[in-house]
Design an enzyme around this catalytic site. Sequence first.
Site, PDB file in Angstrom:
ATOM      1  CG  HIS A 105      -1.822   1.151   1.443  1.00  0.00           C
ATOM      2  ND1 HIS A 105      -1.938   1.902   2.656  1.00  0.00           N
ATOM      3  CD2 HIS A 105      -2.731   1.511   0.485  1.00  0.00           C
ATOM      4  CE1 HIS A 105      -2.849   2.780   2.243  1.00  0.00           C
ATOM      5  NE2 HIS A 105      -3.537   2.569   1.150  1.00  0.00           N
ATOM      6  CD  GLU A 109      -3.167   2.296  -2.984  1.00  0.00           C
ATOM      7  OE1 GLU A 109      -4.119   2.706  -3.180  1.00  0.00           O
ATOM      8  OE2 GLU A 109      -2.060   2.543  -2.512  1.00  0.00           O
ATOM      9  CG  ASP A 169      -2.753   6.755  -3.225  1.00  0.00           C
ATOM     10  OD1 ASP A 169      -3.945   6.337  -3.467  1.00  0.00           O
ATOM     11  OD2 ASP A 169      -2.007   6.609  -2.640  1.00  0.00           O
ATOM     12  CG  HIS A 195      -2.888   9.240   0.053  1.00  0.00           C
ATOM     13  ND1 HIS A 195      -3.557  10.090   1.042  1.00  0.00           N
ATOM     14  CD2 HIS A 195      -3.779   8.285  -0.078  1.00  0.00           C
ATOM     15  CE1 HIS A 195      -4.715   9.493   1.253  1.00  0.00           C
ATOM     16  NE2 HIS A 195      -4.810   8.399   0.742  1.00  0.00           N
ATOM     17  CD  GLU A 209      -7.313   5.709  -4.002  1.00  0.00           C
ATOM     18  OE1 GLU A 209      -6.505   4.950  -3.326  1.00  0.00           O
ATOM     19  OE2 GLU A 209      -8.337   6.587  -3.790  1.00  0.00           O
TER      20      GLU A 209
HETATM   21  O1  G3P Z   1      -6.770   1.815  -2.575  1.00  0.00           O
HETATM   22  C1  G3P Z   1      -6.847   1.342  -1.242  1.00  0.00           C
HETATM   23  C2  G3P Z   1      -6.575   2.529  -0.351  1.00  0.00           C
HETATM   24  O2  G3P Z   1      -5.429   3.062  -0.897  1.00  0.00           O
HETATM   25  C3  G3P Z   1      -7.751   3.516  -0.320  1.00  0.00           C
HETATM   26  O3  G3P Z   1      -7.469   4.520   0.833  1.00  0.00           O
HETATM   27  O4  G3P Z   1      -6.634   6.647   1.534  1.00  0.00           O
HETATM   28  O5  G3P Z   1      -5.088   5.056   1.086  1.00  0.00           O
HETATM   29  O6  G3P Z   1      -6.030   5.892  -0.975  1.00  0.00           O
HETATM   30  P1  G3P Z   1      -6.348   5.606   0.819  1.00  0.00           P
HETATM   31 CA    CA Z   2      -4.755   4.718  -2.354  1.00  0.00          CA
END
Ligand code: G3P
Ligand code: CA
Length: 270
Positions: free
Chosen positions: A7, A34, A36, A49, A110
Amino acid sequence: MVQIWAHRGCSTRCPENTLSAFREACRYEIAGIELDIQLTADGELVVIHDERVDRTTDGHGMVKDFTLKQLQALHIAAPQGMTERIPTMAEVFDLLAPVCYDRGLLINIELKNSKVPYEGMEEKILTLTGQKGLSDYVVYSSFNPDSVRKIKELNPTVQTGILADKLSDCCALEAATRADALHCDVDCLDVENLRGKTQAPVRAWNVSEPFYPCMLCGAPYDLTKLEAHFVTDMIVNQPELYCPVYRDSVCSQSAKKVHERINGYLLNDV
Ligand code: G3P
Ligand code: CA
């Protein structure tokens, strides 16, 4: 077996969403990474993020108000007194591509377009992914159902995931968005008999785990228990708690090249 994703990269050992966090993640036998994305004032895709730069850098303001050059002059505090900068999506693709090709590493991108409605973000990320030859290795997700649907309309062959806190909300949006997977909060697995409703993978995440520079080792999730709740994948900050390090394979050669490249230009390269 529940698949593990990193993450925001290895975001307890390294600053989240940085090249070092992704480099570190490449050391482990994980299914994917993952991250952002946001858009700069001059339309560049960058990996960060928050909509604001304040939490993770020494700057202040909204990502959308910075040009790429201005954004990359900001510093992210890194281990051993070093600094990093916000990477572009293109840089991250270049870093991860060899690992995707060698071991099938996946990238969950994301799109952070729920608060700032970045015009044209979907077209831009699809184009860039295609240019880098990584279309088979990317899963696109968003909390914005219109964006998930749009990605699928623009290219029906790509993989998507619908993001929501509750699994039940993901289920409710699955058909309308034509999402391939359900990405929900691990604490909101609120659907009984899920497999009577959908066969879609359930990729659970939790944002309340420790983030860098918290070096405390969190307790690992009980993956067997999660599997019984239909979870197929866990997106975690500490993949190192679940996965062995790659050794003695073509994969580790790729990872080594990646490490050398990163060490060559990443730190303090601003
Ligand atoms: O993609 C799952 C997770 O990353 C969503 O929450 O706030 O970490 O982007 P966040
Ligand atoms: Ca995310």
